[in-house]
Design a protein around this motif. Structure first.
Motif, PDB file in Angstrom:
ATOM      1  N   ILE A  58       0.760  -1.246   0.057  1.00 20.62           N
ATOM      2  CA  ILE A  58      -0.087   0.037   0.188  1.00 20.62           C
ATOM      3  C   ILE A  58       0.761   1.227  -0.064  1.00 20.62           C
ATOM      4  CG2 ILE A  58      -1.895   1.125   1.293  1.00 20.62           C
ATOM      5  CD1 ILE A  58      -2.581  -1.758   0.220  1.00 20.62           C
ATOM      6  N   PRO A  59       0.910   1.889  -1.018  1.00 21.15           N
ATOM      7  CA  PRO A  59       1.676   3.147  -1.155  1.00 21.15           C
ATOM      8  C   PRO A  59       1.002   4.535  -0.875  1.00 21.15           C
ATOM      9  CG  PRO A  59       0.876   2.863  -3.338  1.00 21.15           C
ATOM     10  CD  PRO A  59       0.356   1.685  -2.410  1.00 21.15           C
ATOM     11  N   SER A  60       1.665   5.555  -0.151  1.00 21.31           N
ATOM     12  CA  SER A  60       1.090   6.990   0.206  1.00 21.31           C
ATOM     13  C   SER A  60       2.121   7.622  -0.344  1.00 21.31           C
ATOM     14  CB  SER A  60       0.725   6.850   1.556  1.00 21.31           C
ATOM     15  OG  SER A  60       0.238   8.322   1.704  1.00 21.31           O
ATOM     16  N   SER A  61       1.950   8.404  -1.344  1.00 19.74           N
ATOM     17  CA  SER A  61       2.771   9.588  -1.895  1.00 19.74           C
ATOM     18  C   SER A  61       2.764  10.713  -0.797  1.00 19.74           C
ATOM     19  CB  SER A  61       2.479  10.065  -3.360  1.00 19.74           C
ATOM     20  OG  SER A  61       1.233  10.468  -3.364  1.00 19.74           O
ATOM     21  N   TYR A  62       1.681  10.803  -0.092  1.00 18.53           N
ATOM     22  CA  TYR A  62       1.429  11.982   0.874  1.00 18.53           C
ATOM     23  C   TYR A  62       2.408  11.657   2.048  1.00 18.53           C
ATOM     24  CZ  TYR A  62      -0.322  15.145   4.377  1.00 18.53           C
ATOM     25  OH  TYR A  62      -0.535  15.894   5.332  1.00 18.53           O
ATOM     26  N   HIS A  63       2.401  10.524   2.435  1.00 22.00           N
ATOM     27  CA  HIS A  63       3.267  10.146   3.599  1.00 22.00           C
ATOM     28  C   HIS A  63       4.705   9.749   3.044  1.00 22.00           C
ATOM     29  CE1 HIS A  63      -0.775   9.593   5.175  1.00 22.00           C
ATOM     30  NE2 HIS A  63      -0.149  10.021   6.476  1.00 22.00           N
ATOM     31  N   GLN A  64       4.950   9.747   1.747  1.00 26.09           N
ATOM     32  CA  GLN A  64       6.307   9.352   1.243  1.00 26.09           C
ATOM     33  C   GLN A  64       6.819   8.175   2.004  1.00 26.09           C
ATOM     34  OE1 GLN A  64       8.825  11.503  -1.155  1.00 26.09           O
ATOM     35  NE2 GLN A  64       6.424  11.504  -1.684  1.00 26.09           N
ATOM     36  N   CYS A  65       5.996   7.008   1.743  1.00 25.13           N
ATOM     37  CA  CYS A  65       6.304   5.669   2.028  1.00 25.13           C
ATOM     38  C   CYS A  65       5.361   5.002   1.669  1.00 25.13           C
ATOM     39  CB  CYS A  65       6.473   5.764   3.407  1.00 25.13           C
ATOM     40  SG  CYS A  65       4.943   5.676   4.666  1.00 25.13           S
ATOM     41  N   MET A  66       5.698   3.578   1.725  1.00 22.17           N
ATOM     42  CA  MET A  66       4.689   2.378   1.258  1.00 22.17           C
ATOM     43  C   MET A  66       4.873   1.446   2.365  1.00 22.17           C
ATOM     44  SD  MET A  66       6.368   0.882  -2.164  1.00 22.17           S
ATOM     45  CE  MET A  66       7.934   0.145  -2.049  1.00 22.17           C
ATOM     46  N   LYS A  67       3.465   0.624   2.635  1.00 20.76           N
ATOM     47  CA  LYS A  67       3.766  -0.280   3.569  1.00 20.76           C
ATOM     48  C   LYS A  67       3.414  -1.749   3.209  1.00 20.76           C
ATOM     49  CE  LYS A  67       2.938   3.129   7.258  1.00 20.76           C
ATOM     50  NZ  LYS A  67       2.200   3.427   8.470  1.00 20.76           N
ATOM     51  N   MET A  68       3.873  -2.719   4.044  1.00 17.70           N
ATOM     52  CA  MET A  68       3.415  -4.105   3.454  1.00 17.70           C
ATOM     53  C   MET A  68       3.643  -5.079   4.689  1.00 17.70           C
ATOM     54  SD  MET A  68       7.107  -4.539   1.287  1.00 17.70           S
ATOM     55  CE  MET A  68       8.316  -4.173   2.065  1.00 17.70           C
ATOM     56  N   VAL A  69       2.882  -6.044   4.793  1.00 22.31           N
ATOM     57  CA  VAL A  69       2.692  -6.812   5.717  1.00 22.31           C
ATOM     58  C   VAL A  69       3.762  -8.047   5.585  1.00 22.31           C
ATOM     59  CG1 VAL A  69       1.525  -8.424   7.454  1.00 22.31           C
ATOM     60  CG2 VAL A  69       0.382  -6.225   6.739  1.00 22.31           C
ATOM     61  N   ILE A  70       4.801  -8.070   6.720  1.00 21.61           N
ATOM     62  CA  ILE A  70       5.986  -9.102   6.719  1.00 21.61           C
ATOM     63  C   ILE A  70       6.139 -10.160   7.729  1.00 21.61           C
ATOM     64  CG2 ILE A  70       8.440  -9.837   6.028  1.00 21.61           C
ATOM     65  CD1 ILE A  70       8.206  -7.136   4.376  1.00 21.61           C
ATOM     66  N   ASN A  71       5.927 -10.968   7.953  1.00 19.93           N
ATOM     67  CA  ASN A  71       5.816 -11.952   9.086  1.00 19.93           C
ATOM     68  C   ASN A  71       5.076 -11.375  10.215  1.00 19.93           C
ATOM     69  OD1 ASN A  71       8.112 -13.641   7.990  1.00 19.93           O
ATOM     70  ND2 ASN A  71       9.761 -12.113   8.648  1.00 19.93           N
ATOM     71  N   ASP A  72       3.803 -11.068   9.865  1.00 18.53           N
ATOM     72  CA  ASP A  72       2.754 -10.441  10.707  1.00 18.53           C
ATOM     73  C   ASP A  72       3.008  -9.129  11.231  1.00 18.53           C
ATOM     74  OD1 ASP A  72       1.118 -12.883  10.431  1.00 18.53           O
ATOM     75  OD2 ASP A  72       2.132 -13.886  11.837  1.00 18.53           O
TER      76      ASP A  72
END
Length: 201
Positions: A161-175
């Protein structure tokens, strides 16, 4: 950019109709042994970000074991793109590409034909907080401030899931929810380069 499939118009119309049909008729809900943690963005993600801004999300990736900077994360693009000069810098053989299955359509409707298609191993994140996948790219021989463009195809397949506003992207790894920060300074440099490229046309 988006793709223009080499398939029939009938197939493309069918694909569009599927979005209007009841979900149960098309998709099977993925079965999971446990519920993954929710991905959210908050004020803490804005620490260190220059505000206000309209900067694109630009990251670094490990592509075929090469660290590649100036990678644009573009959820407006339906395809992943790597540029010919990037492959050459990576010393990869660009003379033996697979045949591309689609063209590239810019926002102004201009259609570009790729040189071909290539499959590369992509790693995002660091150490244990990383995921690796095999990704298909269209290879373009055009001038760009970016080395590659990662589109919805990669984002969706990797559950990122990216967010250009927050200048980061997130993902779930190992819960756990893992964040990958963008480089706001590089993003602005790329924007300036894109402006210079456009002004010379």
């Amino acid at each position: 950019c988006s793709s223009s499939s080499g398939g029939s118009n009938r197939a493309m119309k069918q694909y569009a109709r599927e979005a209007r049909a009841p979900v149960a008729e098309i998709f099977q809900i993925r079965k999971k042994t446990r519920i993954a943690p929710a991905i959210t963005f908050g004020e803490e993600d804005l620490i260190g970000i220059h505000l206000p801004h309209d900067d694109a999300l630009v990251i670094s990736l490990l592509m075929a074991n090469f660290e590649v900077k100036r990678v644009l994360v573009d959820n407006g693009s339906s395809v992943n793109v790597v540029f010919l000069r990037t492959l050459k810098k990576m010393r990869l053989d660009a003379g033996n590409l697979d045949q591309a299955k689609s063209n590239v359509i810019a926002f102004n409707g201009e259609v570009s034909t790729p040189l071909g298609q290539v499959r590369l191993t992509i790693t995002v994140g660091d150490g244990c907080d990383s995921i690796t996948s095999v990704v298909d790219f269209l290879v373009m021989d055009v001038t760009s401030p970016y080395n590659a463009i990662m589109g919805r195809q990669w984002l969706h397949d990797s559950d990122i899931i990216p967010s250009s506003y927050h200048q980061c992207m997130k993902m779930v790894i190992n819960d756990r929810v893992v964040s990958v920060k963008g480089d706001q300074g590089t993003s602005r440099e790329c924007h300036a380069m894109a402006f210079r490229i456009e002004s010379t046309k």
